[in-house]
Design a protein around this motif. Structure first.
Motif, mmCIF file in Angstrom:
data_model
loop_
_atom_site.group_PDB
_atom_site.id
_atom_site.type_symbol
_atom_site.label_atom_id
_atom_site.label_comp_id
_atom_site.label_asym_id
_atom_site.label_seq_id
_atom_site.Cartn_x
_atom_site.Cartn_y
_atom_site.Cartn_z
ATOM 1 N N VAL A 245 45.189 -94.155 -34.532
ATOM 2 C CA VAL A 245 45.203 -94.119 -32.675
ATOM 3 C C VAL A 245 44.418 -93.088 -32.451
ATOM 4 C CG1 VAL A 245 45.788 -95.491 -30.555
ATOM 5 C CG2 VAL A 245 46.497 -96.840 -33.050
ATOM 6 N N ALA A 246 45.321 -92.737 -31.638
ATOM 7 C CA ALA A 246 45.033 -90.962 -30.963
ATOM 8 C C ALA A 246 44.187 -90.553 -31.212
ATOM 9 C CB ALA A 246 45.706 -90.534 -31.080
ATOM 10 N N VAL A 247 43.055 -90.744 -32.256
ATOM 11 C CA VAL A 247 41.933 -90.019 -33.332
ATOM 12 C C VAL A 247 41.243 -90.715 -33.126
ATOM 13 C CG1 VAL A 247 40.785 -89.550 -35.094
ATOM 14 C CG2 VAL A 247 42.815 -89.257 -34.638
ATOM 15 N N ALA A 248 41.207 -92.700 -32.912
ATOM 16 C CA ALA A 248 40.166 -93.225 -32.609
ATOM 17 C C ALA A 248 40.541 -93.231 -31.150
ATOM 18 C CB ALA A 248 40.880 -94.592 -32.578
ATOM 19 N N ILE A 249 41.101 -93.135 -30.210
ATOM 20 C CA ILE A 249 40.441 -93.263 -29.100
ATOM 21 C C ILE A 249 39.851 -91.785 -28.310
ATOM 22 C CG2 ILE A 249 41.370 -93.315 -26.574
ATOM 23 C CD1 ILE A 249 43.759 -94.728 -27.363
ATOM 24 N N GLY B 249 50.173 -75.470 -54.028
ATOM 25 C CA GLY B 249 47.962 -75.811 -53.932
ATOM 26 C C GLY B 249 48.261 -76.825 -53.999
ATOM 27 N N GLN B 250 48.978 -77.593 -55.058
ATOM 28 C CA GLN B 250 48.403 -78.791 -54.861
ATOM 29 C C GLN B 250 48.916 -79.656 -53.869
ATOM 30 O OE1 GLN B 250 50.515 -79.432 -59.124
ATOM 31 N NE2 GLN B 250 48.844 -79.549 -59.893
ATOM 32 N N LEU B 251 50.365 -79.297 -53.512
ATOM 33 C CA LEU B 251 51.244 -79.576 -52.812
ATOM 34 C C LEU B 251 50.345 -79.788 -50.732
ATOM 35 C CD1 LEU B 251 53.700 -80.765 -51.933
ATOM 36 C CD2 LEU B 251 54.334 -79.141 -50.407
ATOM 37 N N ARG B 252 49.747 -78.021 -50.715
ATOM 38 C CA ARG B 252 48.810 -78.341 -49.929
ATOM 39 C C ARG B 252 47.714 -79.795 -49.873
ATOM 40 N NH1 ARG B 252 48.571 -73.307 -49.843
ATOM 41 N NH2 ARG B 252 50.779 -72.287 -49.290
ATOM 42 N N GLY B 253 47.016 -79.075 -50.894
ATOM 43 C CA GLY B 253 46.256 -80.061 -50.947
ATOM 44 C C GLY B 253 45.967 -81.410 -50.545
ATOM 45 N N GLY B 254 46.979 -81.966 -51.507
ATOM 46 C CA GLY B 254 47.041 -83.355 -51.260
ATOM 47 C C GLY B 254 47.451 -83.588 -49.778
ATOM 48 N N LEU B 255 48.052 -82.715 -49.132
ATOM 49 C CA LEU B 255 48.927 -83.499 -47.939
ATOM 50 C C LEU B 255 47.344 -83.260 -46.395
ATOM 51 C CD1 LEU B 255 51.907 -81.641 -46.379
ATOM 52 C CD2 LEU B 255 51.766 -83.972 -46.895
ATOM 53 N N VAL B 256 46.594 -81.698 -46.907
ATOM 54 C CA VAL B 256 45.480 -82.046 -46.195
ATOM 55 C C VAL B 256 44.323 -83.386 -46.205
ATOM 56 C CG1 VAL B 256 43.291 -80.557 -45.797
ATOM 57 C CG2 VAL B 256 45.285 -79.418 -45.517
ATOM 58 N N LEU B 257 44.234 -83.404 -48.207
ATOM 59 C CA LEU B 257 43.371 -84.919 -48.012
ATOM 60 C C LEU B 257 43.710 -86.070 -47.419
ATOM 61 C CD1 LEU B 257 41.136 -84.359 -49.355
ATOM 62 C CD2 LEU B 257 42.412 -85.375 -51.976
ATOM 63 N N GLU B 258 45.564 -85.970 -47.481
ATOM 64 C CA GLU B 258 46.070 -87.060 -46.838
ATOM 65 C C GLU B 258 45.351 -86.822 -45.261
ATOM 66 O OE1 GLU B 258 49.950 -86.982 -47.167
ATOM 67 O OE2 GLU B 258 49.674 -89.000 -45.447
ATOM 68 N N SER B 259 45.840 -86.069 -44.514
ATOM 69 C CA SER B 259 45.281 -86.327 -42.837
ATOM 70 C C SER B 259 44.121 -86.293 -42.898
ATOM 71 C CB SER B 259 46.301 -84.142 -42.505
ATOM 72 O OG SER B 259 44.860 -83.317 -42.741
ATOM 73 N N ALA B 260 42.979 -85.335 -43.937
ATOM 74 C CA ALA B 260 41.753 -86.277 -43.551
ATOM 75 C C ALA B 260 41.084 -87.772 -43.514
ATOM 76 C CB ALA B 260 40.823 -85.334 -44.797
ATOM 77 N N LEU B 261 41.697 -87.978 -44.797
ATOM 78 C CA LEU B 261 42.103 -89.220 -45.181
ATOM 79 C C LEU B 261 41.727 -90.371 -43.454
ATOM 80 C CD1 LEU B 261 42.940 -90.007 -48.659
ATOM 81 C CD2 LEU B 261 40.281 -90.111 -47.610
ATOM 82 N N ILE B 262 42.970 -89.907 -43.382
ATOM 83 C CA ILE B 262 43.703 -90.505 -41.560
ATOM 84 C C ILE B 262 43.023 -90.213 -40.563
ATOM 85 C CG2 ILE B 262 45.542 -90.681 -40.068
ATOM 86 C CD1 ILE B 262 46.383 -92.185 -42.693
ATOM 87 N N GLY B 263 42.627 -88.811 -40.575
ATOM 88 C CA GLY B 263 41.535 -87.950 -39.530
ATOM 89 C C GLY B 263 40.110 -88.929 -39.620
ATOM 90 N N ALA B 264 39.872 -89.398 -41.102
ATOM 91 C CA ALA B 264 38.391 -90.495 -41.509
ATOM 92 C C ALA B 264 38.857 -91.478 -40.667
ATOM 93 C CB ALA B 264 38.245 -90.154 -42.481
ATOM 94 N N ALA B 265 39.778 -92.010 -41.304
ATOM 95 C CA ALA B 265 39.846 -93.587 -40.762
ATOM 96 C C ALA B 265 40.415 -93.592 -39.125
ATOM 97 C CB ALA B 265 41.470 -94.073 -40.951
#
Ligand SMILES: Nc1ncnc2c1ncn2[C@@H]1O[C@H](COP(=O)(O)OP(=O)(O)O)[C@@H](O)[C@H]1O
Ligand SMILES: [Mg+2]
Lengths: 265, 844
Positions: free
Chosen positions: B23-27, B301-317
């Motif tokens: 919601v915050a990103v969308a606004i 590295g795996q952990l970081r990559g996963g979390l960054v990708l997760e935030s990117a997906l959320i941001g994109a949504a």
């Protein structure tokens, strides 16, 4: 302890009549408590014993007004709990019931002392310092009241929970596996304290446990299997209790139900 | 990508936890998209409206020649040209009853393809005695089709009656120029001795002729005319001319777009704080899972990559949702203003840029939390609570850095206010730049230091809540348990509220200071004088005195005068006033006004007791002096003169030969709607032939007030997005903590806490967060507003800054913050109280 004059003192602290509790519906239906009728006499220490999954906790939750029942009746100090709405049930829990759970008994943000007086404060009642000292003293908590739960040992935490449960002078003190998370020596101490409550204060205690040794501290032991009370023993020795439990784990007696429950879960 | 799969599973299981981020990103993305879309569409429509005067012509010609009358025939002689129409432009004044108006006049060609506007009702004029008015003017004059109005002819003579035969359709769009316009037949422009000449022509071609092929021949024809001066693009196709009209607004559009994007960026910054906080909380909540993942062999590295990708997906949504909402908002706004009719204009690049900004900001905001997650040791899966030692060290570093920032800010602020640019020879903007630097430094210090002081503030604000018993005490306790989290939530609110209040206070202080100064120097609200020293119409005086809000009227003698003061010749009005009667209009009585004295306003070099010569002069049409009478007076200084010269009525009569009633002073109730009072008075004076001059302060006061009020209103509305996002942050922090506290809530319910009490607890938490965030924001905003306004006053060399808070607006912001925070606690509260104690106790 001293029953209020408005309630008829028939010597019964809690009673269930054909109490039934069903979880789920249809294929996933689980009959956790099945037509159980028991009476718990005032000032006694009763244990409910049975294998894991036999319905002990569910029975206790129903008797303590924590959970809604499916059928039958539950009376606490002569009051029919089935007729009450959530607000009234909450008030019953606050004023007339005490709880000791296996773990996570205390609010981490409050000190031990604040945890103990919480139910009284919720009720807007004044805390009598003498009464508080009388409850806390025998439990050996006098110098621990300013500590937060994270600074207390497991046994100390359980004793704080007992102190809290005693302070409101409840009709029944319910304890669900109170020693389950403790080592055996600390567990013994906690059981000793519960015993003391009954002997010294004439406090009614209903304890749920799967441990025959713990159950042997009680005056009376109800053995549960498949949601039913299958045995009712007076001051049994640990050996007799183990026998009662063993009888209960014969193949077929509960295995079928357990498998059913696991398949449908 | 095992960690991503875990993250996705986590998201699927608890979709609500990241809802606030979306919601915050969308606004903020929607804000950006809508800013660009609305501005582009509005300006596009405004450009189209400008081009509307070219109607359906084929070519537009602009040229300066010796005799413009020759242009028409010369162009018409070019083969392929069908019609040539001069695009006259002229001005006039209109009057209907007491209402008057200045307006521009536009020609209406007989040719149906050259109609300059859409008719709303009536018909186009056919004779010079008929006109069409634009909708706004018709409304202002309160006339409709069929009405008679008076209108000045093209040669500027006396007003003549004309018939309104039509009214144009209302102009669409926010930017549509609402300048009053009269449409008249071409003959109107050439009637009488008019010296109007056209410099622009519209050309219609024979059917089937390509306009482009005639550009060169027409230019050749123009060059052949005597005195021809052709600029680049003198002959353009109408298409090109319209495009140029649209382009001419592009500069304004981009300034406005940048301004809106600044506000959108503020919203996004606040959103970033919320995102960062949400991820920080999530990492704490998933600590055990993360540690377990590490324990079974997952690399950082795996952990970081996963979390960054997760935030990117959320941001994109969030960003894509924002894009959709932004487009819908643009459509809704431009539909409402009417600009949508000329087409939606939303550059694809800007839209995609906004989406990219949303994704990038989300990822950046999550990085701190990702770093913390990657540093979680495998053993922490077994440890109950995070170790407090590290946070202590960070606390000390934070305290030192923030103290330095605050000290630096204070020094800069002191320098900004202490500097006198005129004496130090520095550029005048220096104090303002210093104040901005101080503002940035102090803001960073206050916001960065929040984790250090939010906890005690929450405790303090929680004192009254404690009176509510254990419920109040527990809510304070659960807030201070996570000082970082509470601080981050408060910081978002502080930033949004602080910026809003800074603008409001800055504007209020500026307004108070400037208006205080204007009111002091020009104490008379309305001071009318007839330039010809003709007596005012008794009827007009009666109507002016009875305008609602005018509390007192004083007819005075008035004439234009010349006065030499402090070695400088000044043109002003000489008023003959009775000091006793004037006292009611002035803050102080006029001391020593008698037949030998003149009251003048204090100013540099103006001394009391000076002997000065006051000359009353009359001028003819060309401004030549036709009569002049002088007298010698001794000066008395008082602001009561409001820039004019006051003498006694007897002295005036002696000097002018006779007294008159050419002047009128009005006093206006300061509590009245001064904007309306001013409009009413202006419409009366403008309709009276235009020889009345007002040297009172009301008009200026209204101008400042309206301009600043509008500015503050717009800025507040634009900052509302940031405030909204920060309040979503409050709800989010509560919601996430409710998830964490499921077992606690269950235990409380088992111990006898009522559902309503549990909801009250969360309500109190929300209110406490909002109170601390909003109050710090309001206090800081008041200070920054004062600082900014003071620095501005140093630049403007205006002394005596009067601090003012715009109470209704500022309290409004505070109230919105509290009410919205209370609302934000509703959902988490329901969630917490709906769970049955048994199931909740069983929850892991
Ligand atoms: N909330 C619930 N939903 C569905 N089934 C439940 C729920 N709580 C308990 N049960 C089922 O009821 C039975 C009795 O559970 P419980 O009373 O917790 O047993 P005990 O305390 O004796 O181990 C079990 O089969 C358990 O799976
Ligand atoms: Mg159990």
């Amino acid at each position: 302890m001293t029953p209020s004059p408005t309630r008829p003192d028939d010597g019964v602290a809690a009673e269930t009549v054909e109490l039934t509790k069903v979880y789920g519906a249809g294929r996933t239906e689980v009959r956790a408590v099945d037509r159980v009728s028991i009476r718990v006499a005032r000032g006694t220490f009763t244990a409910i014993m049975g294998q894991s999954g036999s319905g002990k906790s569910t029975l206790m939750h129903c008797m303590a007004g924590l959970d809604r029942i499916t059928g039958g009746r539950v009376l606490l100090g002569g009051q029919d709990l089935g007729a009450l709405d959530d607000k009234a049930l909450t008030r019953i829990r606050r004023d007339r019931v005490g709880f000791v759970f296996q773990s996570f008994n205390l609010l981490p943000t409050l000190t031990a002392g604040q945890n103990i007086v919480l139910p009284l404060e919720l009720a807007g009642r004044r805390v009598d310092p003498d009464q508080l000292a009388a409850v806390v003293g025998p439990l050996g908590l006098g110098d621990r009241l300013q500590h937060r739960p994270s600074e207390l040992s497991g046994g100390q935490q359980q004793r704080v929970a007992i102190a809290r449960a005693l302070l409101t002078r409840p009709d029944v003190l319910f304890a669900d596996e109170p020693t389950g998370a403790l080592d055996s020596r600390t567990g013994e101490q906690v059981l000793g304290h519960l015993r003391q409550c009954v002997d010294d204060l004439r406090q009614t205690v209903l304890m749920v446990t799967h441990d025959a040794h713990a159950a042997s501290w009680a005056d009376r032991v109800l053995v549960m299997a498949d949601g039913r009370v299958v045995d009712d023993l007076d001051r049994p020795s640990p050996e007799r209790l183990l026998g009662a439990l063993a009888r209960d784990v014969r193949p077929g007696a509960r295995g079928g139900l357990l498998q059913d429950a696991e398949v449908t879960a | 990508m095992i960690s991503l799969r875990l993250s996705l599973a986590e998201l699927r299981q608890h979709p609500g936890r990241l809802g606030a981020v979306v919601v915050a990103v969308a606004i903020s993305v929607a804000f950006m998209v809508a800013s660009v879309g609305v501005v582009q569409t509005e300006f596009g429509a405004a450009g189209d409206a400008l081009a509307r005067e070219y109607a359906d012509s084929d070519l537009v010609v602009q040229a300066g020649v010796e005799d413009p009358d020759q242009v028409g025939p010369a162009l018409a002689a070019v083969p392929g040209v069908d019609v040539v129409e001069p695009l006259w432009s002229g001005g006039t004044s209109l009057r209907s009853g007491d209402r008057g108006n200045q307006a521009s006049v536009h020609p209406v060609s007989e040719h149906p393809r050259l109609r300059p506007a859409e008719l709303g009702e009536g018909r186009w004029p056919t004779t010079p005695q008929e006109v069409v008015l634009d909708a706004g003017t018709a409304e202002a004059l309160e006339v409709g089709v069929g009405a008679q109005v008076e209108m000045a002819p093209a040669d500027g003579g006396d007003l003549l009656p004309v018939q309104v035969v039509g009214v144009t359709a209302p102009a669409a769009g926010l930017m549509s120029t609402s300048y009053p316009t009269v449409y008249a037949v071409p003959a109107w422009f050439t009637a009488g001795g008019s010296e109007l000449s056209a410099w622009e022509w519209l050309v219609l071609l024979d059917p089937g002729t390509d306009p482009q092929t005639l550009v060169a021949p027409l230019e050749t024809a123009l060059r052949a005319l005597p005195g021809a001066q052709l600029e680049e693009g003198a002959v353009r196709t109408t298409e090109a001319a319209a495009a140029a009209a649209v382009d001419s607004l592009a500069g304004d559009a981009s300034v406005l777009t940048v301004m809106l994007l600044v506000f959108a960026s503020i919203a996004m910054l606040v959103g970033a704080l919320i995102v960062a906080n949400t991820f920080a909380i999530l990492v704490v909540q998933r600590r055990r899972q993360i540690a377990l993942l590490r324990a079974v062999g997952g690399s950082t590295g795996q952990l970081r990559g996963g979390l960054v990708l997760e935030s990117a997906l959320i941001g994109a949504a969030g960003a894509l949702t924002g894009l959709a909402v932004g487009v819908l908002l643009t459509l809704a706004v431009t539909w409402w203003t009417g600009s949508l009719g000329s087409g939606l204009r939303l550059p694809l690049g800007s839209a995609l840029g906004a989406v990219a900004a949303g994704v990038v900001v989300t990822v950046l905001a999550s990085l701190a939390a990702v770093g913390r997650a990657a540093s979680i040791a495998p053993l922490e899966a077994l440890r109950p609570v995070a170790t407090p030692a590290a946070s202590r060290r960070i606390g000390i570093v934070r305290a030192v850095v923030c103290s330095l920032l605050l000290v630096a800010g204070a020094v800069l602020a002191g320098a900004a206010l202490g500097l006198d640019p005129s004496s130090t020879g520095l550029p005048a903007e220096v104090p303002l730049l210093l104040a901005i630097g101080a503002g940035v430094s102090l803001t960073l210090g206050v916001l960065g230091g929040a984790p250090l002081y939010v906890r005690p503030l929450l405790r303090l604000a929680g004192q009254p809540a404690r009176l509510l018993g254990p419920v109040g005490r527990m809510s304070v306790a659960s807030l201070v348990r996570n000082p970082q989290r509470a601080a981050a939530t408060c910081v978002a609110l502080m930033l949004a509220v602080g910026l809003t209040v800074t603008l409001q206070t800055g504007a209020a202080t500026t307004q108070q200071t400037l208006l205080g100064d204007i009111r002091e120097r020009y104490p008379v609200d309305v001071s009318l004088a007839d330039v010809d020293a003709d007596d005012l119409d008794a009827d007009l005086v009666g109507r002016l005195s009875s305008v609602e809000g005018v509390t007192d009227a004083l007819p005075v003698a008035a004439a234009q005068a010349r006065l030499t003061l402090a070695g400088e010749e000044r043109y002003l009005f000489a008023y003959g006033v009775d000091p006793e009667r004037a006292a009611a209009f002035l803050p102080e009585p006029l001391p020593g006004l008698d037949a030998t004295t003149v009251v003048v306003s204090p100013g540099p070099g103006v001394e009391p007791g000076e002997r000065v010569t006051l000359t009353l002069e009359e001028y003819d049409e060309q401004g030549e002096v036709t009569s002049s009478r002088s007298g010698t007076f001794t000066t008395v200084l008082s602001h009561g003169a409001h820039g004019n010269a006051l003498i006694s009525p007897e002295a005036f009569a002696t000097l002018a030969g006779a007294g008159n009633t050419a002047g009128l002073w009005l006093r206006v109730d300061p509590r009245a709607d001064i904007q309306r009072v001013s409009t009413d008075i202006t419409s009366l004076t403008d309709g009276s032939g235009g020889t009345l001059v007002d040297s009172g302060s009301l008009r200026e006061v209204v101008g400042y007030t309206t301009a600043l009020d509008t500015l503050v209103l717009i800025a507040t509305a634009l900052l509302a997005a940031a405030v909204l996002i920060s309040l979503i942050g409050v709800g989010n922090t509560l919601a996430l903590s409710v998830v964490e506290r499921t077992r606690e809530s269950a235990l409380l319910r088992a111990l006898g806490l009522q559902r309503a009490q549990l909801r009250t607890m969360l309500l109190l938490e929300a209110l406490l967060l909002a109170v601390v965030g909003a109050v710090v924001g309001v206090l800081a905003g008041c200070f920054f507003g004062w600082l900014g306004a003071s620095a501005l006053m140093v630049v403007l060399e205006q002394e005596g800054v009067q601090f003012a808070v715009s109470w209704p607006q500022t309290l409004g912001v505070l109230a919105v913050a509290l009410v919205a925070a209370a609302l934000a606690s509703v959902l988490p509260g329901r969630r917490a109280s709906a769970a049955s104690p048994v199931t909740a106790l069983a929850a892991e």
